[in-house]
Motif scaffolding. Structure first.
Motif, PDB file in Angstrom:
ATOM      1  N   GLY A  80      46.990  32.544  48.801  1.00  0.00           N
ATOM      2  CA  GLY A  80      45.747  33.102  49.297  1.00  0.00           C
ATOM      3  C   GLY A  80      45.089  34.032  48.295  1.00  0.00           C
ATOM      4  N   VAL A  81      43.784  33.983  48.244  1.00  0.00           N
ATOM      5  CA  VAL A  81      42.999  34.920  47.445  1.00  0.00           C
ATOM      6  C   VAL A  81      41.870  35.455  48.322  1.00  0.00           C
ATOM      7  CG1 VAL A  81      43.482  33.846  45.219  1.00  0.00           C
ATOM      8  CG2 VAL A  81      41.469  33.174  46.486  1.00  0.00           C
ATOM      9  N   THR A  82      41.411  36.635  48.013  1.00  0.00           N
ATOM     10  CA  THR A  82      40.264  37.214  48.674  1.00  0.00           C
ATOM     11  C   THR A  82      39.073  37.041  47.742  1.00  0.00           C
ATOM     12  OG1 THR A  82      41.711  38.841  49.719  1.00  0.00           O
ATOM     13  CG2 THR A  82      39.356  39.295  49.745  1.00  0.00           C
ATOM     14  N   THR A  83      38.020  36.414  48.242  1.00  0.00           N
ATOM     15  CA  THR A  83      36.831  36.196  47.410  1.00  0.00           C
ATOM     16  C   THR A  83      35.707  37.116  47.875  1.00  0.00           C
ATOM     17  OG1 THR A  83      36.039  34.393  48.808  1.00  0.00           O
ATOM     18  CG2 THR A  83      37.405  33.792  46.916  1.00  0.00           C
ATOM     19  N   ILE A  84      34.962  37.620  46.904  1.00  0.00           N
ATOM     20  CA  ILE A  84      33.845  38.513  47.160  1.00  0.00           C
ATOM     21  C   ILE A  84      32.609  37.873  46.546  1.00  0.00           C
ATOM     22  CG2 ILE A  84      32.936  40.835  46.816  1.00  0.00           C
ATOM     23  CD1 ILE A  84      35.889  41.675  46.280  1.00  0.00           C
ATOM     24  N   THR A  85      31.628  37.568  47.381  1.00  0.00           N
ATOM     25  CA  THR A  85      30.399  36.942  46.913  1.00  0.00           C
ATOM     26  C   THR A  85      29.201  37.793  47.309  1.00  0.00           C
ATOM     27  OG1 THR A  85      30.236  35.641  48.941  1.00  0.00           O
ATOM     28  CG2 THR A  85      31.315  34.595  47.064  1.00  0.00           C
ATOM     29  N   GLY A  86      28.098  37.607  46.599  1.00  0.00           N
ATOM     30  CA  GLY A  86      26.855  38.272  46.942  1.00  0.00           C
ATOM     31  C   GLY A  86      26.703  39.664  46.383  1.00  0.00           C
ATOM     32  N   VAL A  87      27.483  40.036  45.369  1.00  0.00           N
ATOM     33  CA  VAL A  87      27.373  41.371  44.788  1.00  0.00           C
ATOM     34  C   VAL A  87      26.127  41.422  43.905  1.00  0.00           C
ATOM     35  CG1 VAL A  87      28.511  43.123  43.389  1.00  0.00           C
ATOM     36  CG2 VAL A  87      29.885  41.578  44.795  1.00  0.00           C
ATOM     37  N   PRO A  88      25.188  42.320  44.229  1.00  0.00           N
ATOM     38  CA  PRO A  88      23.919  42.357  43.491  1.00  0.00           C
ATOM     39  C   PRO A  88      23.993  43.158  42.195  1.00  0.00           C
ATOM     40  CG  PRO A  88      23.842  43.920  45.277  1.00  0.00           C
ATOM     41  CD  PRO A  88      25.165  43.229  45.372  1.00  0.00           C
ATOM     42  N   LEU A  89      24.842  42.719  41.284  1.00  0.00           N
ATOM     43  CA  LEU A  89      25.007  43.381  39.990  1.00  0.00           C
ATOM     44  C   LEU A  89      24.866  42.365  38.877  1.00  0.00           C
ATOM     45  CD1 LEU A  89      28.121  45.643  40.684  1.00  0.00           C
ATOM     46  CD2 LEU A  89      25.737  46.367  40.583  1.00  0.00           C
ATOM     47  N   ALA A  90      24.418  42.831  37.717  1.00  0.00           N
ATOM     48  CA  ALA A  90      24.347  41.976  36.533  1.00  0.00           C
ATOM     49  C   ALA A  90      25.766  41.641  36.069  1.00  0.00           C
ATOM     50  CB  ALA A  90      23.570  42.673  35.426  1.00  0.00           C
ATOM     51  N   ASP A  91      25.868  40.685  35.184  1.00  0.00           N
ATOM     52  CA  ASP A  91      27.169  40.147  34.769  1.00  0.00           C
ATOM     53  C   ASP A  91      28.120  41.223  34.247  1.00  0.00           C
ATOM     54  OD1 ASP A  91      28.838  37.870  34.496  1.00  0.00           O
ATOM     55  OD2 ASP A  91      28.502  37.929  32.324  1.00  0.00           O
ATOM     56  N   LYS A  92      27.665  42.094  33.368  1.00  0.00           N
ATOM     57  CA  LYS A  92      28.523  43.135  32.782  1.00  0.00           C
ATOM     58  C   LYS A  92      29.022  44.096  33.861  1.00  0.00           C
ATOM     59  CE  LYS A  92      29.806  46.010  29.277  1.00  0.00           C
ATOM     60  NZ  LYS A  92      31.115  46.426  29.662  1.00  0.00           N
ATOM     61  N   ALA A  93      28.121  44.547  34.734  1.00  0.00           N
ATOM     62  CA  ALA A  93      28.505  45.464  35.807  1.00  0.00           C
ATOM     63  C   ALA A  93      29.432  44.773  36.805  1.00  0.00           C
ATOM     64  CB  ALA A  93      27.269  45.991  36.513  1.00  0.00           C
ATOM     65  N   LEU A  94      29.239  43.483  37.013  1.00  0.00           N
ATOM     66  CA  LEU A  94      30.095  42.725  37.919  1.00  0.00           C
ATOM     67  C   LEU A  94      31.518  42.640  37.368  1.00  0.00           C
ATOM     68  CD1 LEU A  94      29.837  41.209  40.611  1.00  0.00           C
ATOM     69  CD2 LEU A  94      29.370  39.147  39.308  1.00  0.00           C
TER      70      LEU A  94
END
Length: 121
Positions: free
Chosen positions: A59-73
């Protein structure tokens, strides 16, 4: 015959153009455009879900929809992995954290001021 050979397909010169954005390779903006397009498609809600499909039952926990640019993400993914004390990765704007850490991640993201929903079962 000569006309067919004169069509340049690939060049190693500095003047070569990117096939995506048609800019010079050293000034290519394809990654920026793709990142901006991803950010524009978000609805402002971060979704956290647990997934096992395609991971041999792990199992993994996925996080989607984070409103950050690639570097900040990337920086956020690193901090969340450290907070959970586990590994993970960032793939196509989706943060994957090994194990089931939905509640902890929800609390951490809400403290940062994000609107968070637990998605899926």
């Amino acid at each position: 015959m000569r006309d067919q050979l004169s069509n340049l397909v690939f060049s190693t010169e500095k003047g070569a153009l990117c096939p995506g954005c048609k800019e010079a390779l050293d000034q290519c903006r394809c990654d920026q455009l793709a990142d901006q397009q991803r950010l524009d498609s978000l609805d402002g809600v971060i979704r956290i879900r647990r997934e096992t499909s395609g991971r041999k039952g792990k199992g993994v926990t996925t996080i989607t929809g984070v409103p950050l640019a690639d570097k900040a993400l990337k920086d956020m993914a690193k901090k969340l992995k450290q907070q959970c004390g586990t590994g993970g990765s960032l793939k196509d704007g989706v943060i994957e954290i090994q194990g089931d850490h939905r509640e902890k991640l929800k609390q951490l993201l809400e403290k940062q001021g994000y609107q968070v929903k637990l998605a899926g079962g």
